[in-house]
Design a protein around this motif. Structure first.
Motif, PDB file in Angstrom:
ATOM      1  N   TYR A   3       3.971  -4.201  -7.313  1.00  0.00           N
ATOM      2  CA  TYR A   3       3.550  -5.314  -6.448  1.00  0.00           C
ATOM      3  C   TYR A   3       2.846  -4.797  -5.207  1.00  0.00           C
ATOM      4  CZ  TYR A   3       7.014  -7.854  -9.283  1.00  0.00           C
ATOM      5  OH  TYR A   3       7.749  -8.383 -10.302  1.00  0.00           O
TER       6      TYR A   3
ATOM      7  N   LEU B 272      -0.961  -5.776  -4.224  1.00  0.00           N
ATOM      8  CA  LEU B 272      -1.244  -6.514  -2.996  1.00  0.00           C
ATOM      9  C   LEU B 272      -1.951  -5.674  -1.940  1.00  0.00           C
ATOM     10  CD1 LEU B 272       1.995  -8.663  -2.688  1.00  0.00           C
ATOM     11  CD2 LEU B 272      -0.270  -9.366  -3.517  1.00  0.00           C
ATOM     12  N   SER B 273      -1.734  -4.373  -1.955  1.00  0.00           N
ATOM     13  CA  SER B 273      -2.357  -3.518  -0.943  1.00  0.00           C
ATOM     14  C   SER B 273      -3.873  -3.472  -1.084  1.00  0.00           C
ATOM     15  CB  SER B 273      -1.773  -2.106  -0.998  1.00  0.00           C
ATOM     16  OG  SER B 273      -2.141  -1.467  -2.207  1.00  0.00           O
TER      17      SER B 273
ATOM     18  N   ARG C   6      -4.097 -11.990  -0.310  1.00  0.00           N
ATOM     19  CA  ARG C   6      -2.719 -11.891  -0.820  1.00  0.00           C
ATOM     20  C   ARG C   6      -2.074 -13.263  -0.887  1.00  0.00           C
ATOM     21  NH1 ARG C   6      -1.216  -7.073   3.322  1.00  0.00           N
ATOM     22  NH2 ARG C   6      -2.641  -5.562   2.399  1.00  0.00           N
TER      23      ARG C   6
END
Length: 143
Positions: free
Chosen positions: A116, A120-121, A128
């Motif tokens: 995750y 998301l990074s 996001r």
């Protein structure tokens, strides 16, 4: 709303296949033999609901109790799951994790968390939030 195009379906399929392959490769790097997806789901559910019954797990996962019985047998044989009779009702069974099962479940949670984080990074904070909102809409939209 219009139907998705063939190009969109192919692009989504390719992205999901790549994502799944990366996840399976990360799982394969573990030192012990990986669990089947159903077995992982059972393990994670029991980790969050210690003392639950097999029917609770089957209902949550949407699988027949016979299928769940096979999964709990496999987990018990590997030493990850304990089935204990409940004193008040000797026919009932409570499921709990062994120390090894709890460690496997925790490692699985950490693996998911790293995935995750990686996903998301790569997105901006606004992206996001939008991505999470869209995935939530897909997963929980009943019609």
């Amino acid at each position: 709303m219009s139907d998705p195009t063939e190009d969109q379906l192919v692009a989504l399929g390719t992205a999901f296949e790549t994502f799944a392959r990366r996840y399976k490769l990360a799982d394969a790097l573990r030192s012990e033999r990986p669990l089947a997806e159903l077995d992982k789901a059972v393990l994670l559910y029991v980790a969050e609901h210690a003392g639950c019954g097999p029917t609770d797990v089957a209902r949550f996962l949407g699988v027949p109790t016979t299928t769940l019985s096979s999964a709990t047998d496999r987990l018990a044989k590997r030493g990850f799951l304990k089935r204990e009779r409940i004193e008040a009702d000797r026919r009932a069974v409570a499921l709990t994790l062994s120390e090894a099962g709890a460690a496997y479940a925790q490692a699985q949670v950490e693996t998911y968390r790293r995935m995750y984080m990686l996903m998301l990074s790569r997105l901006s904070p606004d992206e996001r939030d939008r991505f999470i909102a869209m995935i939530t809409k897909i997963v929980y939209n009943d019609g």
